[in-house]
Design a protein around this motif. Sequence first.
Motif, mmCIF file in Angstrom:
data_model
loop_
_atom_site.group_PDB
_atom_site.id
_atom_site.type_symbol
_atom_site.label_atom_id
_atom_site.label_comp_id
_atom_site.label_asym_id
_atom_site.label_seq_id
_atom_site.Cartn_x
_atom_site.Cartn_y
_atom_site.Cartn_z
ATOM 1 N N LEU A 172 -18.004 -3.587 -2.610
ATOM 2 C CA LEU A 172 -16.652 -3.311 -3.130
ATOM 3 C C LEU A 172 -15.780 -4.564 -3.195
ATOM 4 O O LEU A 172 -15.085 -4.768 -4.210
ATOM 5 C CB LEU A 172 -15.990 -2.214 -2.302
ATOM 6 C CG LEU A 172 -16.507 -0.796 -2.571
ATOM 7 C CD1 LEU A 172 -15.935 0.193 -1.559
ATOM 8 C CD2 LEU A 172 -16.172 -0.344 -3.998
ATOM 9 N N PRO A 173 -15.784 -5.436 -2.187
ATOM 10 C CA PRO A 173 -15.014 -6.669 -2.335
ATOM 11 C C PRO A 173 -15.482 -7.538 -3.505
ATOM 12 O O PRO A 173 -14.671 -8.212 -4.147
ATOM 13 C CB PRO A 173 -15.236 -7.388 -0.991
ATOM 14 C CG PRO A 173 -15.512 -6.296 -0.035
ATOM 15 C CD PRO A 173 -16.311 -5.283 -0.810
ATOM 16 N N ASP A 227 -6.844 -3.270 -8.892
ATOM 17 C CA ASP A 227 -7.784 -2.151 -8.940
ATOM 18 C C ASP A 227 -7.429 -1.132 -7.864
ATOM 19 O O ASP A 227 -6.642 -1.409 -6.946
ATOM 20 C CB ASP A 227 -9.219 -2.631 -8.713
ATOM 21 C CG ASP A 227 -9.767 -3.422 -9.898
ATOM 22 O OD1 ASP A 227 -9.133 -3.405 -10.964
ATOM 23 O OD2 ASP A 227 -10.810 -4.068 -9.732
ATOM 24 N N LEU A 228 -8.042 0.044 -7.957
ATOM 25 C CA LEU A 228 -7.800 1.126 -7.010
ATOM 26 C C LEU A 228 -9.141 1.703 -6.564
ATOM 27 O O LEU A 228 -10.030 1.943 -7.385
ATOM 28 C CB LEU A 228 -6.969 2.232 -7.657
ATOM 29 C CG LEU A 228 -6.810 3.549 -6.879
ATOM 30 C CD1 LEU A 228 -5.960 3.336 -5.624
ATOM 31 C CD2 LEU A 228 -6.192 4.625 -7.777
ATOM 32 N N ILE A 229 -9.283 1.922 -5.261
ATOM 33 C CA ILE A 229 -10.448 2.602 -4.703
ATOM 34 C C ILE A 229 -10.001 3.955 -4.175
ATOM 35 O O ILE A 229 -9.101 4.042 -3.336
ATOM 36 C CB ILE A 229 -11.090 1.788 -3.561
ATOM 37 C CG1 ILE A 229 -11.618 0.447 -4.088
ATOM 38 C CG2 ILE A 229 -12.213 2.582 -2.892
ATOM 39 C CD1 ILE A 229 -12.052 -0.512 -2.989
ATOM 40 N N LEU A 230 -10.617 5.026 -4.677
ATOM 41 C CA LEU A 230 -10.379 6.376 -4.183
ATOM 42 C C LEU A 230 -11.620 6.805 -3.410
ATOM 43 O O LEU A 230 -12.698 6.948 -3.992
ATOM 44 C CB LEU A 230 -10.107 7.337 -5.346
ATOM 45 C CG LEU A 230 -8.880 7.028 -6.197
ATOM 46 C CD1 LEU A 230 -8.769 8.007 -7.353
ATOM 47 C CD2 LEU A 230 -7.611 7.060 -5.341
ATOM 48 N N GLY A 282 -15.609 -2.069 3.866
ATOM 49 C CA GLY A 282 -15.740 -2.796 2.615
ATOM 50 C C GLY A 282 -14.503 -2.648 1.749
ATOM 51 O O GLY A 282 -14.019 -3.625 1.147
ATOM 52 N N ALA A 283 -13.961 -1.445 1.678
ATOM 53 C CA ALA A 283 -12.758 -1.215 0.881
ATOM 54 C C ALA A 283 -11.566 -1.981 1.440
ATOM 55 O O ALA A 283 -10.746 -2.531 0.689
ATOM 56 C CB ALA A 283 -12.448 0.277 0.822
ATOM 57 N N ARG A 284 -11.469 -2.034 2.761
ATOM 58 C CA ARG A 284 -10.350 -2.751 3.379
ATOM 59 C C ARG A 284 -10.453 -4.263 3.162
ATOM 60 O O ARG A 284 -9.434 -4.958 3.138
ATOM 61 C CB ARG A 284 -10.302 -2.437 4.879
ATOM 62 C CG ARG A 284 -9.796 -1.028 5.177
ATOM 63 C CD ARG A 284 -9.932 -0.690 6.650
ATOM 64 N NE ARG A 284 -9.312 0.605 6.962
ATOM 65 C CZ ARG A 284 -9.481 1.252 8.114
ATOM 66 N NH1 ARG A 284 -10.253 0.742 9.062
ATOM 67 N NH2 ARG A 284 -8.890 2.416 8.311
ATOM 68 N N LEU A 285 -11.662 -4.775 3.010
ATOM 69 C CA LEU A 285 -11.846 -6.199 2.741
ATOM 70 C C LEU A 285 -11.617 -6.547 1.275
ATOM 71 O O LEU A 285 -11.473 -7.723 0.929
ATOM 72 C CB LEU A 285 -13.262 -6.626 3.137
ATOM 73 C CG LEU A 285 -13.548 -6.774 4.635
ATOM 74 C CD1 LEU A 285 -15.022 -7.046 4.865
ATOM 75 C CD2 LEU A 285 -12.691 -7.887 5.240
ATOM 76 N N SER A 286 -11.608 -5.552 0.421
ATOM 77 C CA SER A 286 -11.451 -5.809 -1.003
ATOM 78 C C SER A 286 -9.977 -6.049 -1.344
ATOM 79 O O SER A 286 -9.091 -5.636 -0.596
ATOM 80 C CB SER A 286 -11.976 -4.623 -1.817
ATOM 81 O OG SER A 286 -10.987 -3.619 -1.922
#
Length: 369
Positions: free
Chosen positions: A100-101, A108-111, A123-127
């Motif tokens: 994800l990063p 961008d947005l991660i749901l 991974g999402a928090r590192l992106s």
Amino acid sequence: MNTGRVLPLLGGQQGAYVEVAGRMALNFSSNDYLGLAQDEGIRDQAFQMAAPYPIGATGSRLMSGQHELVALLESELAAFFQMPSALVFGSGYHANLGVLPALTQKGDLILMDKLAHASLIDGARLSPALLRRFSHQDMGHLKQYLERYHGKVNRIWVVTESVFSMDGDQANLAEILALARHYGAKVLVDDAHSVGIMGPQGRGVAAPYVSEIDVLVGTFGKAFGSYGAYVLASSQIRDYLIDRCRSFIYTTGLPSYVLAVSLLALRRLPELDTERGHVAGMAKRLRNGLSDIGQAVLGDTHIVPLLLGDSELTSQVSRWCLDSGIYVCAIRSPTVSEGAARLRLSVTGLLKTADIDQVTTALRGYLKA
């Protein structure tokens, strides 16, 4: 805050029984769903297959760690799962931490499903993308987020597990993909707990949807009985990850023996329908047998969580089980939410009807006492 976690000392092989701190117990804590980690044929063939290569990879794959075995494994993974290309990672955590990063940017947005694995969350928090987590399996909540952000962000990624590791339930992939299509979102699915043990020929519950999934993550550390992980995606995404994914670039490649085990296990998967049916039957028997205890039995797969709620009670029951010859781990906060502690019973192909009935009778007797 110290949760009092300890590392259990296991001895010898891990089959239907495992040695825990010097005592033998029925093993309900293994992810070796098909028993391939105990397969002597795979073990012996892997030694022969790996013999021409160095014991260790000797470096990262961009330096000295790109051996013929990993290239062959990636080629066969892509063919088996009917995806354009595959990229092998050092572990599932490496894959989810880095993908994800690498594939997202600011704007961008991660749901992400709220109960997605910790590695996906990390991974999402590192992106650089904005992260929002929709309520577990709540398609209405996901749709609300998609409507709210559609046209207001650069790109949206919807992220979920296919089978949730702590609840044992299956994601509604058909509806997730339909929503993603409607709103033009990308989709990443972590198929770790279904690949090998579910779906046609063991290709996982995501198999019917591979043409609509942008990134499909799987692992060798569960039904394959090996170690490592892979990402299935387009050739363009694969090339981009090789160039940009830090958890792929800056780590040593997998050892030749591990690659050989994974390759041999992959080749075995299509012929294990009987074993997959056995696991499904044993899991159903266990779930049905525990249904009258009074606590919730979650999920509908080979992962059978018995929800007890209180962390201390759950730890107490786990210790009592071990004293009674049953090894089942207590899952407590922060792995699950406070008040949602559970015993996570993992059903493998090595367990028999008598083993299932033994744990059912024991737990029913203890919890109703």
